[in-house]
Each structure stands twice: as C-alpha cells, then as structure tokens.
Design a protein around this motif. Structure first.
Motif, PDB file in Angstrom:
ATOM      1  N   LEU A  22       0.812  -1.235   0.000  1.00  0.00           N
ATOM      2  CA  LEU A  22       0.000   0.000   0.000  1.00  0.00           C
ATOM      3  C   LEU A  22       0.837   1.271   0.000  1.00  0.00           C
ATOM      4  CD1 LEU A  22      -3.261  -0.024   2.150  1.00  0.00           C
ATOM      5  CD2 LEU A  22      -2.960  -0.299  -0.303  1.00  0.00           C
ATOM      6  N   ALA A  23       2.105   1.198   0.383  1.00  0.00           N
ATOM      7  CA  ALA A  23       2.967   2.383   0.248  1.00  0.00           C
ATOM      8  C   ALA A  23       3.107   2.729  -1.228  1.00  0.00           C
ATOM      9  CB  ALA A  23       4.336   2.133   0.876  1.00  0.00           C
ATOM     10  N   ILE A  24       3.311   1.723  -2.059  1.00  0.00           N
ATOM     11  CA  ILE A  24       3.500   1.943  -3.496  1.00  0.00           C
ATOM     12  C   ILE A  24       2.161   2.218  -4.184  1.00  0.00           C
ATOM     13  CG2 ILE A  24       4.313   0.870  -5.642  1.00  0.00           C
ATOM     14  CD1 ILE A  24       6.201  -0.846  -3.782  1.00  0.00           C
ATOM     15  N   GLN A  25       1.121   1.511  -3.761  1.00  0.00           N
ATOM     16  CA  GLN A  25      -0.191   1.659  -4.402  1.00  0.00           C
ATOM     17  C   GLN A  25      -0.899   2.945  -3.973  1.00  0.00           C
ATOM     18  OE1 GLN A  25      -1.908  -0.759  -6.381  1.00  0.00           O
ATOM     19  NE2 GLN A  25      -0.051  -1.957  -6.549  1.00  0.00           N
ATOM     20  N   ARG A  26      -0.731   3.312  -2.667  1.00  0.00           N
ATOM     21  CA  ARG A  26      -1.566   4.382  -2.123  1.00  0.00           C
ATOM     22  C   ARG A  26      -0.821   5.332  -1.183  1.00  0.00           C
ATOM     23  NH1 ARG A  26      -6.334   4.219  -5.135  1.00  0.00           N
ATOM     24  NH2 ARG A  26      -6.879   2.052  -5.477  1.00  0.00           N
ATOM     25  N   GLY A  27       0.489   5.245  -1.169  1.00  0.00           N
ATOM     26  CA  GLY A  27       1.248   6.150  -0.298  1.00  0.00           C
ATOM     27  C   GLY A  27       0.873   6.029   1.166  1.00  0.00           C
ATOM     28  N   TYR A  28       0.475   4.819   1.598  1.00  0.00           N
ATOM     29  CA  TYR A  28      -0.035   4.658   2.961  1.00  0.00           C
ATOM     30  C   TYR A  28       1.002   3.983   3.850  1.00  0.00           C
ATOM     31  CZ  TYR A  28      -3.796   4.428   6.429  1.00  0.00           C
ATOM     32  OH  TYR A  28      -4.579   4.633   7.528  1.00  0.00           O
TER      33      TYR A  28
END
Lengths: 275, 275
Positions: A22-28
């Motif tokens: 999710l860091a790569i997909q959504r900056g989370y």
C-alpha cells in the motif's frame, strides 16, 4: 549497508517490497527518523514513542515491541559499523488484497549516511518562502510528502532553501522541520497545533525553558516577519537560523544570540547523551 | 499473473521495488487505472493522456511513449489471458539518493482481477457520508490516498459505503470516484474545479449531453441534499446511485430515471467500444 525487512537482515539493495504494498499503491505508511552519534541512537525512546503513535494513528499494527526494535537497531549499528548515521524506520500498509484496505504491515529499518550542517552552514543561515498548506493528519509522521516534494521546484526557482507552510495566517511547519521564532522580548515561541511534534523541537523547548520564556501557541505570519530571530529544528539539521523570509531580512541578517545559544546547548546535550 | 516492471515481464510476486524508492519513502508517484472488456482496454487513449498529464504534473519522466505502453498492455493481455480485468500503471519517484528529490522513475504495469458491481448492487445504491477535505493537487492522479484510507474506519462506523469530500460548502469528489447530481429540473450537474477529471465522468458527461441539460460548476452541500438524484462514476464501479447522504434519503430512496438511463447507455458504449 545492511538493512532489516520484516524478519531478516539483508543488503539494502535486496531489501525490496512487492509492488502490491500500500505504500506503493496508495502512499499509505508511517515512518520515523533518528540519528546515531558515537554509535549511540540519540533520544531513541522519544522517537520510538512517536513512531508507535503514528502507527496507531493510521491503525497499522507493529510486528515488534519497542525493545525488539531497539535490538534490531543495535544489531544494524554493529553490522554496519558507522558511528554517525541516520536511521529510518518505515511501516507500510502491507500487501492489500483490494489495493486499498491495509493488511499486515511491512517493517523496514534502514541505516543511512548523514551529513549534518556545518558551522559555516549555520552562520550562512537559510532563506525560506511561504506556502499556504497544512499537512493531512499533521500529528502523524506519515510518508505523505506529495506537497513538500512538489514545492521543491518553487523553492529552487526562488533561490530559497526551504518552504514554511502556513494556514489562515498561522505559520505551521516546514515539510521536514519545525519552526521557532524569538520575539523582540527574547521569548521563544513555536506553534503547537496542526504540526508534527519534532523530537528536536521537544529538546529545544526543554533547553529554552532554562534561560528564556517559552510559549507554545499560534504564531501569525506578521509575527514571524517581525521576529528578532527565526530558526528551524529537525533531526538531520539540528538547529538552523532562518535569516530571510521571501524578500524580508530577519533581524540584522545574521544568526541571533538566542538561536546561537540554543544551538550550542543542543550540541552539548547530544554529546552528553552519547558519551 | 504477469506484471511489467521497468523493462521486463515478471510474475507479479517477483515485481518488486527496492525500499529506497520515493513511493515507499515519501508516497511520491502517480498512477492510472483502466479496465478491459472482451480483451479490449476501454478508452485507453483517454487514460494514457491523463496518466501522462499526472506524470508531467509531478515532474516525473516517463521511460516510454504512449504507443510503447499500449504494446506492454497488449502483451500482458495476451500473457495473462483474462478478458475482463483491471490495469494499474504506476510511475514512482524512483531511487532518490537523498530520500527526497525524485530520480529516474520506476514504471509498473499490473493486470488485476476486477469485480464490477452487479445490477443488484446498482438497485441497492449507496449510503455516503460527508467529510471536509480537498485532495492535494486534485487534478493529478497521485498515489496519495492517506485521507481516503484513514476515513475507511469512519465509513464503517457509520454503516456507509463511501465518503464524499467537500470544501467550504462545495462538494468535490469521493476518494476514488466523481459525483453527479440530477436537479429537480432534470439537469445533470457535476463539479469541475478541484477534482480529478475521471474518464467515466467524461464519458457520462458526453452521454448526458444527448438527452439532458448538463452543467459543470460548483455544487453546494445543500444542492446535493435537495437533488432529485445523486450518483457516482468511476472506472471500477461505472455508475452507482447514491440513495442516502448521512441520514437523508435522496429522492424516493430508489435509483432515479436519469441515473438508470445513463447507466444503461454507458453499458452500451462499453459494449460498442469492445466488440
């Protein structure tokens, strides 16, 4: 350089995440950053406290307790054998089945070279510009630096060193640093609401209390511009004087007495902590 | 499932980024998302146009031209052999030497299973809540979904399906969808400023022009609440009626005539495009 990812130590280039994270997909994700001096992680307990708060804020579960993370950090200090370094701990949203809802977090611990500002850099000080913006969830150290990085172009164009965010006339923080002003009456003032509470900020407040009046409260743009001294604090920069805001010179354009005093005291605190 | 990363096709689990990438370090990157129907990428030229605009907006350089990306997509369609799927193209800030300034971008192309809402889901419609927020750089499809994911908890707590952002009384968009209202006079209205310009939004505007009066302009929260019909548009959801806003039922609580008409026409457009 060795890094740690989830449950093992690897060469940093081999520390990788699948692109579904999710860091790569959504900056989370959340992170924190601290330094070592003389192989000692400075104020580690404070940084871990904040890191755990950030994780809780985004409802991310940490796979390790604070003492376990401390052991991982100690192990990296031994393996990499660099006395003065930066440490970055990142906790991501994990491999989400639907690319949106967080899953089991991935934990990354990186040791990195760090170049601290020299005394020359301190004396030269900084020119900053202003930009109206407030970080999302400002009390959480998330990985969201979209605006901070986006504004680098504007900073360069204006021959400045950094950008100070303000919101509805109240100054807030830099993308990666806190702001302080020293009033004409030598009161040390820093905003407290809607900013990340920096660890260096906290240490400087503690130091300032010994010799000056200190206030944590909203600071207007006008008050910034009329300040006797302005400085920023951050882990990687310690304390740096701000000598110009847009076209306006602060004070006499040289580092002020209070800033210089706090800087000198802060170096002593670091030294005491790590020897 | 095969994925593409930078210059090669790999099994998706082997498509990985080093943890130094700016997406992981700073949430800095852009992406786009489109679907295939009957092995045909729907409206691909429109999606690529937007993707390239987003990259330009964040000053990220694309390693391939649009026709080269089209070839990569076609190759994945052949390799994975799934007639109806989602495609996600991500361009990250790359491996930054200082963990802050963008470097050579990493490009990722993923094919993913997609479950489109059924007619039952359409008939049931959505309950939404409101939250005051505007996305950073709203015209750019960045990977920053910090607030959208953070708010999922609130959505669940209130037994809702989605959250609509508004700013100073003007409704804007959902985290992943655009909003439309149909007035009591059957005018189709959607906000145009400070929102991402969805491709489904664009197609629906084109369709609506044939039978209805269409306006792109600011829409107040009050106007939303007094609307005859409300619906959202997105690539993964097509068109879905919004039947409840907080505690307020919209219209008679069933999908309206205009929404149903546009939905039916949109399905025809998709079918025509892909056969």
């Amino acid at each position: 350089m060795f890094a740690f990812i989830n449950n093992k130590f690897l060469e940093e280039k081999d520390a990788q995440l699948q692109v579904g994270d999710l860091a790569i997909q959504r900056g989370y994700g959340v992170f924190d950053y601290f330094r070592t001096r003389n192989y000692v992680p400075l104020f580690l307990a404070d940084y871990l406290e904040r890191f755990f708060n950030s994780a809780r804020g985004l409802r991310l579960e940490l796979p390790y307790a604070k003492d376990e993370i401390t052991k991982i950090v100690d192990e990296l200090i031994k393996k990499n054998n660099i006395p003065e370094a930066g440490f970055r701990i990142i906790l991501t949203g994990g491999y989400s089945p639907d690319n949106f809802h967080p899953s089991t977090s991935n934990l990354i611990v990186l040791q990195q070279l760090v170049t601290l500002p020299t005394k020359q850099k301190f004396d030269k000080g900084l020119k900053i510009i202003l930009h109206e913006y407030m970080r999302d969830l400002p009390g959480i150290k998330s990985i969201n630096y979209l605006m901070g990085i986006y504004l680098q172009h504007k900073i360069q164009q204006q021959n400045a060193d950094d950008v100070l965010y303000y919101k509805e006339d109240a100054i807030l923080e830099f993308p990666r640093s806190n702001v302080f002003i020293v009033t004409q009456e030598q009161t040390v003032v820093t905003p407290s609401e809607n900013v990340l509470h920096g660890i260096t900020r906290m240490k400087v407040i503690e130091l300032a209390h010994k010799h000056y009046k200190v206030e944590e409260r909203p600071v207007s743009v006008m008050e910034l511009k009329q300040a006797a001294e302005v400085f920023l604090t951050s882990t990687a920069k310690r304390i740096l004087p701000v000598l110009q805001v847009d076209d306006l010179i602060i004070g006499d354009g040289r580092p002020g007495a209070v800033t210089t005093d706090l800087y000198s005291n802060f170096l002593t605190v670091e030294e005491t902590y790590s020897t």
